[in-house]
Design a protein around this motif. Structure first.
Motif, PDB file in Angstrom:
ATOM      1  N   TRP A  88       0.608  -1.067   0.051  1.00  0.00           N
ATOM      2  CA  TRP A  88       0.070  -0.186   0.174  1.00  0.00           C
ATOM      3  C   TRP A  88       1.004   1.218   0.014  1.00  0.00           C
ATOM      4  N   SER A  89       0.365   2.414  -0.356  1.00  0.00           N
ATOM      5  CA  SER A  89       1.042   3.629  -0.420  1.00  0.00           C
ATOM      6  C   SER A  89      -0.045   4.783  -0.619  1.00  0.00           C
ATOM      7  N   GLY A  90       0.207   5.688   0.185  1.00  0.00           N
ATOM      8  CA  GLY A  90      -0.736   6.897   0.283  1.00  0.00           C
ATOM      9  C   GLY A  90      -1.837   6.729   1.419  1.00  0.00           C
ATOM     10  N   LEU A  91      -2.414   8.003   1.863  1.00  0.00           N
ATOM     11  CA  LEU A  91      -3.310   8.044   3.045  1.00  0.00           C
ATOM     12  C   LEU A  91      -3.853   9.634   2.985  1.00  0.00           C
ATOM     13  N   GLN A  92      -5.089   9.621   3.555  1.00  0.00           N
ATOM     14  CA  GLN A  92      -5.582  10.789   3.529  1.00  0.00           C
ATOM     15  C   GLN A  92      -5.429  11.380   4.845  1.00  0.00           C
ATOM     16  N   SER A  93      -5.007  12.887   4.942  1.00  0.00           N
ATOM     17  CA  SER A  93      -4.953  13.589   6.259  1.00  0.00           C
ATOM     18  C   SER A  93      -6.012  13.632   6.825  1.00  0.00           C
ATOM     19  N   ILE A  94      -6.084  14.219   8.140  1.00  0.00           N
ATOM     20  CA  ILE A  94      -7.528  14.242   8.968  1.00  0.00           C
ATOM     21  C   ILE A  94      -8.111  15.238   8.336  1.00  0.00           C
ATOM     22  N   PRO A  95      -9.356  15.082   8.131  1.00  0.00           N
ATOM     23  CA  PRO A  95     -10.118  16.434   7.594  1.00  0.00           C
ATOM     24  C   PRO A  95     -10.351  17.599   8.467  1.00  0.00           C
ATOM     25  N   ARG A  96     -10.173  18.635   8.113  1.00  0.00           N
ATOM     26  CA  ARG A  96     -10.321  19.960   8.785  1.00  0.00           C
ATOM     27  C   ARG A  96     -11.332  20.986   8.337  1.00  0.00           C
ATOM     28  N   SER A  97     -12.166  21.721   9.297  1.00  0.00           N
ATOM     29  CA  SER A  97     -12.769  22.702   8.969  1.00  0.00           C
ATOM     30  C   SER A  97     -11.982  24.064   8.604  1.00  0.00           C
ATOM     31  N   ILE A  98     -12.677  24.702   7.658  1.00  0.00           N
ATOM     32  CA  ILE A  98     -11.565  26.064   7.387  1.00  0.00           C
ATOM     33  C   ILE A  98     -12.583  26.995   7.067  1.00  0.00           C
ATOM     34  N   LEU A  99     -11.836  28.223   7.770  1.00  0.00           N
ATOM     35  CA  LEU A  99     -12.615  29.580   8.021  1.00  0.00           C
ATOM     36  C   LEU A  99     -11.596  30.630   7.486  1.00  0.00           C
ATOM     37  N   LEU A 100     -12.151  31.711   7.376  1.00  0.00           N
ATOM     38  CA  LEU A 100     -11.476  32.889   7.187  1.00  0.00           C
ATOM     39  C   LEU A 100     -11.138  33.621   8.620  1.00  0.00           C
ATOM     40  N   GLY A 101      -9.716  33.934   9.035  1.00  0.00           N
ATOM     41  CA  GLY A 101      -9.583  34.304  10.209  1.00  0.00           C
ATOM     42  C   GLY A 101     -10.076  35.732  10.408  1.00  0.00           C
ATOM     43  N   LYS A 102      -9.765  36.357  11.649  1.00  0.00           N
ATOM     44  CA  LYS A 102     -10.505  37.650  11.817  1.00  0.00           C
ATOM     45  C   LYS A 102      -9.827  38.864  11.127  1.00  0.00           C
ATOM     46  N   THR A 103      -8.641  38.597  10.781  1.00  0.00           N
ATOM     47  CA  THR A 103      -8.208  39.794   9.917  1.00  0.00           C
ATOM     48  C   THR A 103      -8.719  39.944   8.508  1.00  0.00           C
ATOM     49  N   GLY A 104      -9.210  38.759   8.038  1.00  0.00           N
ATOM     50  CA  GLY A 104      -9.707  38.615   6.834  1.00  0.00           C
ATOM     51  C   GLY A 104      -8.628  38.372   5.707  1.00  0.00           C
ATOM     52  N   LYS A 105      -7.569  38.038   6.249  1.00  0.00           N
ATOM     53  CA  LYS A 105      -6.239  38.078   5.226  1.00  0.00           C
ATOM     54  C   LYS A 105      -5.751  36.435   5.255  1.00  0.00           C
ATOM     55  N   GLN A 106      -6.141  35.722   6.377  1.00  0.00           N
ATOM     56  CA  GLN A 106      -5.485  34.294   6.448  1.00  0.00           C
ATOM     57  C   GLN A 106      -6.654  33.286   6.674  1.00  0.00           C
ATOM     58  N   LEU A 107      -6.435  32.282   6.105  1.00  0.00           N
ATOM     59  CA  LEU A 107      -7.407  31.045   6.381  1.00  0.00           C
ATOM     60  C   LEU A 107      -6.951  30.178   7.711  1.00  0.00           C
ATOM     61  N   ILE A 108      -7.884  29.687   8.255  1.00  0.00           N
ATOM     62  CA  ILE A 108      -7.540  28.947   9.375  1.00  0.00           C
ATOM     63  C   ILE A 108      -8.163  27.574   9.367  1.00  0.00           C
ATOM     64  N   GLN A 109      -7.573  26.662   9.819  1.00  0.00           N
ATOM     65  CA  GLN A 109      -8.223  25.312   9.791  1.00  0.00           C
ATOM     66  C   GLN A 109      -8.042  24.585  11.230  1.00  0.00           C
ATOM     67  N   TRP A 110      -8.978  23.675  11.419  1.00  0.00           N
ATOM     68  CA  TRP A 110      -8.831  22.924  12.697  1.00  0.00           C
ATOM     69  C   TRP A 110      -9.529  21.298  12.325  1.00  0.00           C
ATOM     70  N   PRO A 111      -9.043  20.355  12.848  1.00  0.00           N
ATOM     71  CA  PRO A 111      -9.516  19.061  12.564  1.00  0.00           C
ATOM     72  C   PRO A 111     -10.580  19.082  12.981  1.00  0.00           C
ATOM     73  N   VAL A 112     -11.750  18.258  12.297  1.00  0.00           N
ATOM     74  CA  VAL A 112     -13.277  18.286  12.464  1.00  0.00           C
ATOM     75  C   VAL A 112     -13.545  17.668  14.076  1.00  0.00           C
ATOM     76  N   GLU A 113     -14.526  18.145  14.666  1.00  0.00           N
ATOM     77  CA  GLU A 113     -14.915  17.787  15.754  1.00  0.00           C
ATOM     78  C   GLU A 113     -15.032  16.324  16.058  1.00  0.00           C
ATOM     79  N   GLU A 114     -15.263  15.526  15.119  1.00  0.00           N
ATOM     80  CA  GLU A 114     -15.421  13.942  15.207  1.00  0.00           C
ATOM     81  C   GLU A 114     -14.210  13.406  15.542  1.00  0.00           C
ATOM     82  N   ILE A 115     -13.115  13.904  15.356  1.00  0.00           N
ATOM     83  CA  ILE A 115     -11.667  13.543  15.804  1.00  0.00           C
ATOM     84  C   ILE A 115     -11.553  13.308  17.252  1.00  0.00           C
ATOM     85  N   GLU A 116     -12.324  14.509  17.846  1.00  0.00           N
ATOM     86  CA  GLU A 116     -12.064  14.444  19.173  1.00  0.00           C
ATOM     87  C   GLU A 116     -13.001  13.411  20.170  1.00  0.00           C
TER      88      GLU A 116
END
Length: 462
Positions: A302-330
């Protein structure tokens, strides 16, 4: 079942063989929806490779379509494999959705995206490599819309929908995005392209999703890049934590235009997003390329895998994307190992015992580390130089062994007893005007003593 100590725990992997997306990217750019020709704001994300070719949520089920070789653990015979989940963690593997068996895709069913048409009808746009090895864009539809598992897919009789004509190089024409619908009712889709050595996001329009017309002008292009791999185009809320549908027009949003460039001095990798209509979030996924030798991949099967899925949002400054593992991981957390109020002085190492971050035969485990650092010398942070705009390059220069005013500090993962092998995840803090900039780095230069493996340093900043 053979013992596979290095297969992952709740990262997605097919039972065997090769899975992949496409290849390299570097810069991620964000645009204003109301002013599409606005200034481009570069956003550098942590390293990732393209996600599933067409992830989506449909009738209570998460679907993961991905490029797959059903016959070997190396690249080739590329099909669209298909797996489903109810929690983005545990997956059921279904029959392949698309196989290279028609003149318009006989040499491979390559990357693409899913789109929901009116009436919540999912369809697939994908690149096929035809009998002449031209890259063309094709359509597939579910055979039975009442089946929430969408097991069977039918290729359109109109294929190919888009062909490399009017000067388009047939070797550089691929990876259609999720389509979106404008206020005029027309569908729009981007296709990655290279012309005269420069990267383009070609824009196509359609009223019926079968007949497509190329716009005279691309949505965007760049003289600084080559081929645009796996473009992605989606809205993010300017002020809010919810995700929005790709065709959203009634909320204050900016649009993210992401492209993947494979001719950079160092590489960031592509990604794919989809809108989760159930939990109102946009989820970003990335394929992880393993840097083993091909002989290793063949031996382990075998070779290759998927990363952990992440929610993605626009940061408070409006100039940067932020990401965090989906809540199901917890929800997968089990045993807890914790300690508080430990003082670390320069050069000291604190060993965390009681954690086994391997997946062993019939036993699954992974370490999810949450650390808070209380720094007493922030006012001494080094001034951020204006030229330090590339986090990955800066991480390569400010290695874990380069002492700064505030940092480096962090975690040594997979460290051997004598520390000859280790993966260093470290932080440095800098000052920029009246704000602090945190540089996060992952240094794999000592992750293995084996020669010939790719050992890079990745970086992001906040």
């Amino acid at each position: 079942m053979e013992q596979q100590p290095y297969r992952t725990a709740y990262h997605f992997q097919p039972p065997k063989n090769w899975m992949n997306g496409l290849l390299y990217s570097r810069n991620h750019s964000i645009y204003s929806l109301s002013t599409p020709n606005a200034e481009i704001l570069d956003i550098n994300l942590v390293k990732m490779i393209t996600s599933a070719t067409g992830p989506m949520y449909y009738k209570g089920v998460y679907h993961l379509f991905y490029q797959y070789n059903p016959y070997a653990s190396i690249w080739g015979n590329i099909t669209w494999a298909h797996s489903i989940s109810y929690d983005l963690v545990n997956w059921i593997h279904l029959d392949n959705a698309l196989s290279p068996d028609e003149p318009f895709d006989i040499n491979g069913c390559w990357s693409g995206s899913t789109t929901f048409l009116l009436g919540e009808k999912p369809v697939i746009l994908y690149t096929g490599s035809d009998t002449m090895n031209r890259q063309v864009q094709n359509l597939a539809e579910p055979k039975n819309l009442s089946d929430p598992l969408l097991i069977e897919w039918v290729k359109s009789s109109h294929n190919p929908l888009m062909a490399p004509v009017d000067g388009i190089d047939p070797k550089f024409f691929r990876d259609p995005t999720t389509a979106w619908q404008g206020p005029d009712g027309l569908w729009r889709v981007l296709v990655g392209n290279q012309m005269d050595g420069h990267g383009w996001g070609l824009l196509y329009r359609s009223r019926d999703f079968a007949t497509w017309t190329r716009s005279k002008e691309p949505l965007h292009s760049s003289t600084r890049t080559g081929m645009w791999e796996c473009p992605d185009f989606y809205p993010v809320l300017i002020d809010g934590k919810d995700g929005v549908d790709t065709s959203s027009l009634d909320k204050p949003t900016k649009h993210v235009l992401k492209a993947s460039f494979n001719d950079c001095d160092h590489y960031f990798y592509a990604s794919k997003t989809f809108f989760d209509s159930d939990k109102k979030r946009r989820i970003l996924w990335g394929w992880i390329l393993e840097f083993d030798h091909t002989t290793d991949d063949i031996e382990k099967g075998w070779s290759g895998l998927q990363s952990i899925p992440r929610s993605i949002l626009l940061g408070k400054t409006g100039k940067q994307l932020i990401q965090w593992p989906v809540e199901e991981i917890e929800k997968q957390h089990a045993e807890n190992v914790s300690f508080k109020n430990k003082e670390l002085k320069g050069g000291s190492v604190l060993e965390v015992s009681g954690i086994t971050a391997f997946q062993i035969w019939l036993y699954f485990s992974i370490a999810d580390v949450e650390v808070s650092f209380d720094l007493s010398n922030l006012k001494e942070a080094e001034l951020m130089h204006p030229s330090w705009m590339d986090p990955q390059l800066l991480c390569s220069q400010k290695t874990a062994s380069v002492e700064g005013n505030v940092g480096p500090f962090g975690i040594l993962a997979f460290a051997s007893k004598d520390f000859t092998e280790q993966t260093t995840i470290f932080f440095c803090v800098f000052r920029s005007n009246d704000e602090y900039v945190v540089l996060m780095c992952s240094d794999q230069s000592r992750s293995s003593l084996r020669e010939g493996l790719k050992k890079e340093t990745y970086g992001a900043s906040t």
